[in-house]
Design an enzyme around this catalytic site. Sequence first.
Site, PDB file in Angstrom:
ATOM      1  N   GLY A 269       0.662  -1.124   0.090  1.00 15.58           N
ATOM      2  CA  GLY A 269      -0.016  -0.006   0.083  1.00 15.58           C
ATOM      3  C   GLY A 269       0.971   1.197   0.149  1.00 15.58           C
ATOM      4  N   GLU A 271       0.400   5.582   0.967  1.00 19.57           N
ATOM      5  CA  GLU A 271      -0.453   6.398   1.751  1.00 19.57           C
ATOM      6  C   GLU A 271      -0.635   7.651   0.951  1.00 19.57           C
ATOM      7  OE1 GLU A 271       2.633   5.388   2.348  1.00 19.57           O
ATOM      8  OE2 GLU A 271       3.620   6.881   3.476  1.00 19.57           O
ATOM      9  N   HIS A 295      -2.901   0.408   8.009  1.00 22.05           N
ATOM     10  CA  HIS A 295      -1.701   0.782   8.271  1.00 22.05           C
ATOM     11  C   HIS A 295      -1.716   2.177   7.370  1.00 22.05           C
ATOM     12  CE1 HIS A 295       2.941   0.793   8.104  1.00 22.05           C
ATOM     13  NE2 HIS A 295       3.066   1.246   6.799  1.00 22.05           N
ATOM     14  N   GLU A 296      -2.265   2.493   6.236  1.00 23.34           N
ATOM     15  CA  GLU A 296      -2.341   3.381   5.360  1.00 23.34           C
ATOM     16  C   GLU A 296      -3.077   4.480   5.729  1.00 23.34           C
ATOM     17  OE1 GLU A 296       0.236   3.174   3.336  1.00 23.34           O
ATOM     18  OE2 GLU A 296       0.402   0.783   3.317  1.00 23.34           O
ATOM     19  N   HIS A 299      -1.097   6.504   8.367  1.00 24.93           N
ATOM     20  CA  HIS A 299      -0.097   7.314   7.787  1.00 24.93           C
ATOM     21  C   HIS A 299      -0.776   8.804   7.656  1.00 24.93           C
ATOM     22  CE1 HIS A 299       3.930   5.543   6.917  1.00 24.93           C
ATOM     23  NE2 HIS A 299       3.128   4.526   6.260  1.00 24.93           N
ATOM     24  N   GLU A 318       7.567   5.091   9.579  1.00 23.78           N
ATOM     25  CA  GLU A 318       6.917   3.692   9.638  1.00 23.78           C
ATOM     26  C   GLU A 318       6.576   3.168  11.119  1.00 23.78           C
ATOM     27  OE1 GLU A 318       5.457   2.788   7.132  1.00 23.78           O
ATOM     28  OE2 GLU A 318       6.270   3.993   5.519  1.00 23.78           O
ATOM     29  N   ASP A 375      15.737   3.439  -1.732  1.00 20.67           N
ATOM     30  CA  ASP A 375      15.130   2.319  -2.363  1.00 20.67           C
ATOM     31  C   ASP A 375      15.804   0.832  -1.927  1.00 20.67           C
ATOM     32  OD1 ASP A 375      12.955   3.414  -3.386  1.00 20.67           O
ATOM     33  OD2 ASP A 375      13.593   3.552  -5.134  1.00 20.67           O
ATOM     34  N   TYR A 383      10.356  -0.340  10.378  1.00 23.16           N
ATOM     35  CA  TYR A 383       8.927  -0.739  10.822  1.00 23.16           C
ATOM     36  C   TYR A 383       8.985  -1.413  12.238  1.00 23.16           C
ATOM     37  CZ  TYR A 383       7.559   0.207   5.794  1.00 23.16           C
ATOM     38  OH  TYR A 383       7.203   0.656   4.654  1.00 23.16           O
ATOM     39  N   MET A 564       6.939  -5.918  -4.434  1.00 23.70           N
ATOM     40  CA  MET A 564       8.291  -6.383  -3.980  1.00 23.70           C
ATOM     41  C   MET A 564       8.661  -7.355  -3.052  1.00 23.70           C
ATOM     42  SD  MET A 564      10.881  -3.232  -5.238  1.00 23.70           S
ATOM     43  CE  MET A 564      10.028  -1.617  -4.672  1.00 23.70           C
TER      44      MET A 564
HETATM   45  N1  BES Z   1       4.658   3.954   2.566  1.00 29.04           N
HETATM   46  C1  BES Z   1       4.980   2.703   2.561  1.00 29.04           C
HETATM   47  C2  BES Z   1       5.318   2.110   1.043  1.00 29.04           C
HETATM   48  C3  BES Z   1       6.839   2.662   0.746  1.00 29.04           C
HETATM   49  C4  BES Z   1       7.787   2.652   1.706  1.00 29.04           C
HETATM   50  C5  BES Z   1       6.880   3.157  -0.539  1.00 29.04           C
HETATM   51  C6  BES Z   1       8.873   3.259   1.249  1.00 29.04           C
HETATM   52  C7  BES Z   1       8.220   3.600  -1.147  1.00 29.04           C
HETATM   53  C8  BES Z   1       9.151   3.481  -0.199  1.00 29.04           C
HETATM   54  C9  BES Z   1       3.636   1.994   2.864  1.00 29.04           C
HETATM   55  O1  BES Z   1       2.812   2.803   3.975  1.00 29.04           O
HETATM   56  C10 BES Z   1       4.045   0.836   3.287  1.00 29.04           C
HETATM   57  O2  BES Z   1       4.631   0.536   4.385  1.00 29.04           O
HETATM   58  N2  BES Z   1       3.426  -0.344   2.948  1.00 29.04           N
HETATM   59  C11 BES Z   1       3.567  -1.618   3.373  1.00 29.04           C
HETATM   60  C12 BES Z   1       2.373  -2.095   4.382  1.00 29.04           C
HETATM   61  C13 BES Z   1       2.695  -2.795   5.585  1.00 29.04           C
HETATM   62  C14 BES Z   1       3.829  -2.458   6.487  1.00 29.04           C
HETATM   63  C15 BES Z   1       1.433  -3.271   6.459  1.00 29.04           C
HETATM   64  C16 BES Z   1       3.657  -2.472   2.218  1.00 29.04           C
HETATM   65  O3  BES Z   1       3.907  -2.075   1.310  1.00 29.04           O
HETATM   66  O4  BES Z   1       3.792  -3.890   2.554  1.00 29.04           O
HETATM   67 ZN    ZN Z   2       4.046   2.716   5.818  1.00 29.50          ZN
END
Ligand code: BES
Ligand code: ZN
Length: 615
Positions: A269, A271, A295-296, A299, A318, A375, A383, A564
């Site tokens: 996801g 946000e 989670h989103e 954010h 995070e 990245d 997290y 990913m």
């Molecule tokens: N903001 C992140 C996704 C992200 C982080 C994109 C860094 C690009 C660079 C998003 O909120 C996230 O953490 N998604 C997780 C959700 C999970 C922790 C519940 C995911 O994509 O799995």
């Molecule tokens: Zn996140």
Amino acid sequence: MAPVSDPCSFSSFSKCLTRHINLSLRVDFEARALKGKTELTVEVLEDKFSVLTLDTKDLKIFKVSANGQAAKFEVGAQHGYKGSPLEITLPFELSRGQHVIVEIEYETSPSASALQWLSPAQTAGKQHPYLFSQCQATHCRTMLPCQDTPSVKHSYYAQVSVPKELIALMSAVRDGQEPDPTDSSRVIYRFRQPVPMPSYLIALVVGALESREIGPRSRVWSEKEFVDQAAFEFSETETMLKTAESLAGPYVWGQYDVLVLPPSFPYGGMENPCLTFATPTLLAGDRSLSNVIAHEISHSWTGNLVTNKTWEHFWLNEGHTVYLERMIGRALEGEQFRQFKARGGWKELQEAVHQFGANNTVTNLVQNLSEADPDESFSCVPYEKGFALLYHLEELLGGPEVFMGFLKSYIQMFAYSSVTTEEWKDYLFTYFKDKVDILKKVDWSGWMHTPGMPPFKPQYDSILADTCISLAQRWHKAKDADLSGFSEADIKQLSSHQLIEFLALLLLEDPLPKSHVKRMQEVYDFNSVKNSEIRFRWLRLCVKSQWEEAVPLALKMATEQGRMKFTRPLFKEVYNFAKFHDEAVKTFKEHRDAMHPVTAALLSKDLKVDQSTVF
Ligand code: BES
Ligand code: ZN
């Protein structure tokens, strides 16, 4: 306060700040480019100001003007993932407090790392092309010239011209549409985002989209093939929003919609304000993966309202968001469920620390990104180490209600701004001024600036995990002669969360013998499970055990969706299975062109394949 610099950005944000962006874009699917102009309203912070540096990457800049007068500009050399500084010399000098409107005519590159352009064949409907963006962390600069750093916040307005069969959405409130006066085959969609936000939250999607209402401030959007499933899967959205508001304060963004993207979307996801982007791998059919939406939603407070000042403080975004996500889980499912998820998170952290090595600085909570592409250092550490620290503080300071009091106050204090770890910590000490003795006993440098597992291990309750632990132990210890003792009944009572945990526990151990995973398939039939989190762990486990028959299934999952979190470990697992090393590389090369640019770039590093997309 000492000015903070952002190692990921060229922009001169100690000298000036973008306050508003006005975008006017034409989406050209033939050329795979966005064409148009960006207008930045910039506030000057120093006297005798005349040079403005912006971030760009792979942009063609045609013309720059300042308050309507032509301005000289120069695009500097490309610095790897950071792109090129765009240096604009104003035709006049400004003093502290003055504003200037800088207008830039430009075009994006077909290989812009923020954008994935899908052919009709790559969509569910097969009729129309599709475009989506993903700017976090440092990709916004491939979509527009800007101060691409989370330390700068601005509102935005946008008008986007698209073929009239398609719909455009952005991370903003929809502000109407009209026929494109310059082209009768097109429509212009307008958007307004009045809440100041960092550039990485600018988002755009264009496709044959439909929507369903799922709550008083929420709709789900996707291609029509998924919209009903999505409406079912995310039906708890309003309950989660209300819960989050009761914990963290009012939701300031107006609308909260969810967009379900095509399968190549690289994250679970994202946000994006007013419009969370979500992977279709959340569509489990039983709402069991809805924690990603929690989670989103979270954010909206931690990340979007209070933002990490640079990506080195990413854990502030995070860690707090996972903490809030689990507080929402607590309100909806109970404290035992929160404990279960927290325990699972600790195990995930253990796995990551084991994989990276306990001395690797990417396992530090606070990162040093002076040389690193965010990245590439992305992991579950910010997290789960972040969550563990907050949970540890919660326990020391008086429990969830007391700690939520702090979190809510922190959000109020720093809303609409960006913070560093130091500022967070200072505020923690201020808020808990009566408990400073307790806070002083925390090993801060161990938690924040030391690699490896945290200096303290919280004790999570294991009630919901116990069945997962004992079943995983049974499999782990079983001799071939014991395999007949396993049956379908072993997992009858387990929730899908517990199945995920059971498989995650087995993945932490040495690989099971092939005979064991074959038997597991006979009794539990995980091959027929669609839930992406279960399937992902199951297929990894099978490939680790060198069960050849699982390889095509693993590669199929790795390429049919592109999240990913799943795709990279699945590819790596097959790649490490010596017999299928070449098969992994071949499969990657066959699919590379259809992959998201960031996924393709990171996979080519993982699989040591020459990069075709350099960025
Ligand atoms: N903001 C992140 C996704 C992200 C982080 C994109 C860094 C690009 C660079 C998003 O909120 C996230 O953490 N998604 C997780 C959700 C999970 C922790 C519940 C995911 O994509 O799995
Ligand atoms: Zn996140």
